[in-house]
Design a protein around this motif. Structure first.
Motif, PDB file in Angstrom:
ATOM      1  N   GLN A  77       0.816  -1.215   0.000  1.00 10.31           N
ATOM      2  CA  GLN A  77       0.000   0.000   0.000  1.00 10.31           C
ATOM      3  C   GLN A  77       0.855   1.273   0.000  1.00 10.31           C
ATOM      4  N   VAL A  88      -0.005   4.848  -1.496  1.00 13.81           N
ATOM      5  CA  VAL A  88      -1.047   5.710  -0.930  1.00 13.81           C
ATOM      6  C   VAL A  88      -0.424   6.705   0.060  1.00 13.81           C
ATOM      7  N   GLU A  96      -8.359   3.858   2.095  1.00 18.73           N
ATOM      8  CA  GLU A  96      -7.501   2.873   1.435  1.00 18.73           C
ATOM      9  C   GLU A  96      -8.279   1.572   1.341  1.00 18.73           C
ATOM     10  N   ASN A 142      -8.147  -1.784   0.589  1.00 14.35           N
ATOM     11  CA  ASN A 142      -7.256  -2.920   0.293  1.00 14.35           C
ATOM     12  C   ASN A 142      -8.050  -4.216   0.157  1.00 14.35           C
ATOM     13  N   ASP A 194      -6.339   4.722  -8.701  1.00 13.99           N
ATOM     14  CA  ASP A 194      -5.600   3.468  -8.578  1.00 13.99           C
ATOM     15  C   ASP A 194      -4.536   3.691  -7.511  1.00 13.99           C
ATOM     16  N   GLY A 195      -4.739   3.079  -6.374  1.00  8.89           N
ATOM     17  CA  GLY A 195      -3.831   3.291  -5.257  1.00  8.89           C
ATOM     18  C   GLY A 195      -2.487   2.606  -5.415  1.00  8.89           C
ATOM     19  N   GLN A 196      -2.316   1.860  -6.505  1.00  9.47           N
ATOM     20  CA  GLN A 196      -1.007   1.253  -6.774  1.00  9.47           C
ATOM     21  C   GLN A 196      -0.187   2.128  -7.721  1.00  9.47           C
ATOM     22  N   CYS A 226      -8.678   5.157  -2.591  1.00 11.32           N
ATOM     23  CA  CYS A 226      -7.477   4.614  -3.226  1.00 11.32           C
ATOM     24  C   CYS A 226      -7.612   3.091  -3.255  1.00 11.32           C
ATOM     25  N   THR A 243      -6.279  -0.384  -3.473  1.00  9.77           N
ATOM     26  CA  THR A 243      -4.948  -0.907  -3.181  1.00  9.77           C
ATOM     27  C   THR A 243      -5.046  -2.357  -2.736  1.00  9.77           C
ATOM     28  N   TYR A 244      -3.955  -2.883  -2.243  1.00 14.93           N
ATOM     29  CA  TYR A 244      -3.946  -4.300  -1.857  1.00 14.93           C
ATOM     30  C   TYR A 244      -2.926  -4.532  -0.752  1.00 14.93           C
ATOM     31  N   TRP A 253      -1.720  -9.359  -7.942  1.00 14.92           N
ATOM     32  CA  TRP A 253      -1.487  -7.989  -7.452  1.00 14.92           C
ATOM     33  C   TRP A 253       0.018  -7.727  -7.317  1.00 14.92           C
ATOM     34  N   PRO A 281       3.308  -1.302  -6.675  1.00  8.47           N
ATOM     35  CA  PRO A 281       3.500   0.154  -6.789  1.00  8.47           C
ATOM     36  C   PRO A 281       4.957   0.561  -6.993  1.00  8.47           C
TER      37      PRO A 281
END
Lengths: 331, 332
Positions: B55, B58, B183, B185, B216-218, B245, B247-248, B272, B278
């Motif tokens: 993450q 972010v 976030e 995730n 896209d939080g990545q 955001c 994310t993962y 992912w 990211p």
């Protein structure tokens, strides 16, 4: 102004005067709550403040106790000194995470780096025929939590001096006002004064029995003491004024002198303020006691609506009188 | 609501120096968290550890748009936010190990790092617990006319908590300078958010009339660009905003959450990690634009490993608090 310049103010007026003085003194102080501005709260305790300080200092909020209390925590951490108004003490349940997990712990959890100088004013007290969700006295709940200070004024004089100290304190303070006392009148000096948090007050000296009482129960205990005097019992009435911090020494010293004690408080009796204070006395004055320390709290029942039912749930001057006579062996 | 998935170079405003700075920060966070994982699994670190690996874009994308005195609040998964806002890894490790030299003198631990000097009002172990604090800091900033902005980081798990909506309502009513950074995730602990969250995430801020964006939080460039818009808007009196955001979380809910197949597949995790990482994506972009070459990127990791190792050693060598001091700081 001579030191003897004293007027009679009601409990509500004393609180309003404390707020007004602190709002004038410190621009960081703001009041937040439901209908605090033009309405001055349903109890009219804040009437007139918005006219002097405007809506940037006396701020009406949505009916959103957790939200505006949480907001006050953040504002207090960043340079303000908010006072939140929680209309009925019963609504404390809605702000418990903000007060217990946030406000109370932030100073400690941050190793002293952050402070939360805020006041939560709320009400307590039964016999207003308001039923189970508008009548509770939940001060024991917050007194249980390290990091919070808890104030229970019993007179207009104490209310003003303690509230001013609470507003100036660097910690989160929960300030309980018994709504049945708002019209109670008492002397309040014209001069500025404050009363430190954590100092009990002997409201009436006596020699035969100590009656420790909080908030409006002090008034009830004073009435009981009058009755007791008529039967030859000299009762000392001690008002802790704050349950956190608790002035243990004054309580214990009084009972060492009188050898008997009754603790009176309007919270529920079980696991309540009466239990804590009774334990403090039993621990500190054990070898001076001539009788078990007795407790009088609110009955362990939700506060009923119907007047004859509600009236039997709280301590009265007669229940205090009867118990004191029994303890003194003069029943 | 606006959806931005790609930020152009001009929009993101990232040059070579800024780009490498942001990449370094992301590398620091990843290396820090890997070291936390090691300390925890070797039973050197007490308590719980919720890792931010995956993450990083972010925290770095948002915090790169903040001034030093702007405020953030964080979550139980907060190490990345703290580092991105300026906390030093040595005092962070010390806190994680319960040492006196920690940011909270060992009283807070992993889930409660606070550092007022960098505007960090604290990580919070109650889900949505810091929403009030962040909104209150924004209220205070506006009331004092300080020009500061507050960012409230929270996971999509907080969408189930009522207090979040109470303070979003207040923030929009009073046009407070706060950005709510959600976030997403995908997992509330061990449960996919689609099993816990009715309706669409962005329908929530929309209900309050609050400006909202989704990125896209990545993609740290997209986060940086969106955060720039929303922070500038808040600072100039435009009011609050909500930034989703996507994310993962690469690792488990906490370090001990090893066997995850009952709630998500290994294939999903692999996808992912291999296609949307990211750091890899941003590194590629930096190289493609000639802002860096692979050696520069590797150098960021070498520097980060050295810094993190030194910091961890500092913490390991630091003394615990004196037990006789336990009651200090209960009251100010």
């Amino acid at each position: 102004m001579p030191e003897t310049a004293v007027r009679e103010l009601t409990f509500a007026e004393a609180i309003r005067e404390a707020l007004a003085e602190e709002l004038r003194r410190d621009p960081r102080v703001v009041v937040l709550g439901e209908d605090v501005a033009e309405a001055g709260t349903p109890f009219k305790v804040l009437s007139g403040l918005v006219e002097e300080f405007g809506t940037t200092r006396i701020i009406d909020t949505p009916i959103s106790e957790a939200g505006f209390t949480g907001l006050a925590v953040g504002a207090a951490m960043t340079g303000m000194r908010p006072i939140v108004d929680i209309m009925f003490g019963d609504f404390l349940t809605l702000v418990m995470d903000q007060m217990v997990n946030q406000a109370a712990k932030i100073h400690y959890m941050s190793g002293g780096a952050l402070q939360v100088p805020m006041v939560l004013r709320t009400t307590m007290g039964a016999t207003r025929r308001s039923a189970a969700q508008h009548s509770q006295s939940l001060h024991a709940w917050v007194s249980h939590v390290p990091g919070l200070k808890v104030v229970l004024p019993s007179t207009p004089y104490d209310a003003k001096g303690l509230l001013k100290s609470a507003i100036r304190d660097q910690n989160p303070v929960v300030f309980f006002e018994d709504k049945m006392m708002y019209r109670l009148k008492g002397p309040v000096p014209l001069e500025e004064y404050t009363i430190p948090l954590g100092v009990a007050d002997i409201k009436r000296p006596g020699t035969d029995i100590t009656i420790v009482a909080t908030s409006s129960m002090v008034q009830t205990a004073m009435a009981a003491a009058e009755l007791l005097e008529q039967v030859g019992i000299s009762a000392e009435v001690v008002d802790p004024r704050t349950t956190s911090p608790l002035d243990r020494d004054t309580l214990v010293d009084s009972v060492k002198k009188t050898s008997r004690a009754i603790v009176v408080d309007e919270g529920h009796e079980r696991y309540g303020v009466t239990a804590e204070i009774a334990a403090v006395i039993a621990d500190g004055a054990f070898y001076h006691l001539d009788a078990p320390v007795k407790r009088l709290g609110a009955m362990d029942v939700p506060v009923p609506f119907s007047p004859p039912l509600e009236d039997v749930t709280v301590p009265t001057e007669n229940t205090i009188f009867d118990l004191a006579r029994t303890l003194c062996g003069k029943a | 609501m606006t959806i931005h998935t790609q930020a152009t170079r001009a929009e993101s405003g990232i040059d070579a120096a800024r780009g490498l700075q942001m990449y370094s920060q992301m590398a620091r966070i990843r290396v820090f968290e890997e070291r936390v994982n090691e300390l925890y699994t070797r039973a050197i670190m007490p308590g719980l550890a919720h890792l931010y690996i995956g993450q990083e874009a972010v925290a770095v994308g948002v915090c790169a748009q903040l001034e030093p005195d702007d405020y953030i609040t964080s979550t139980h998964r907060g190490h990345g936010h703290c580092l991105a806002k300026g906390a030093q890894p040595d005092r962070m490790f010390a806190e994680l190990l319960g040492k006196e030299a920690g940011y909270c003198r060992g009283r807070g631990g992993s889930m409660h790092i606070a550092d007022p000097a960098t505007g960090n009002l604290g990580a919070n172990a109650i889900v949505a617990g810091s929403a009030g604090v962040a909104t209150g800091a924004a209220f205070s900033a506006k009331w004092r006319g300080s020009g500061q902005v507050a960012v409230c980081f929270f996971g999509e798990g907080a969408l189930g908590q009522g207090v979040l909506y109470e303070v979003m309502n207040l923030a929009q009513l009073w046009l407070l300078p706060v950005v709510y950074v959600c976030e997403n995730n995908l997992y509330n602990e061990y449960t996919h958010y689609r099993e816990t969250t009715a309706g669409e995430v962005l329908a929530r801020p929309a209900a309050f009339g609050m400006h909202a964006e989704q990125v896209d939080g990545q993609d740290v460039r997209a986060v940086f660009a969106a955060a720039g818009r929303l922070v500038t808007r808040a600072r100039s009196g435009g009011g609050p905003a909500f930034l989703q955001c996507d994310t993962y979380r690469y690792r488990g809910h906490h370090v001990g959450d090893i066997n995850r197949v009952f709630y998500r597949s290994k294939e999903e995790e692999q996808e992912w990690m291999t296609t949307r990482d990211p750091l890899a994506r941003f590194g590629d972009w930096l190289c493609r634009l000639g802002f860096a070459d692979p050696a520069d990127l590797e150098a960021c990791f070498v520097t980060a490993r050295h810094e993190i190792e030194t910091a961890a050693q500092f913490a390991l060598d630091s003394p615990f608090p004196d037990a006789s001091d336990v009651q200090r700081h209960v009251y100010a």
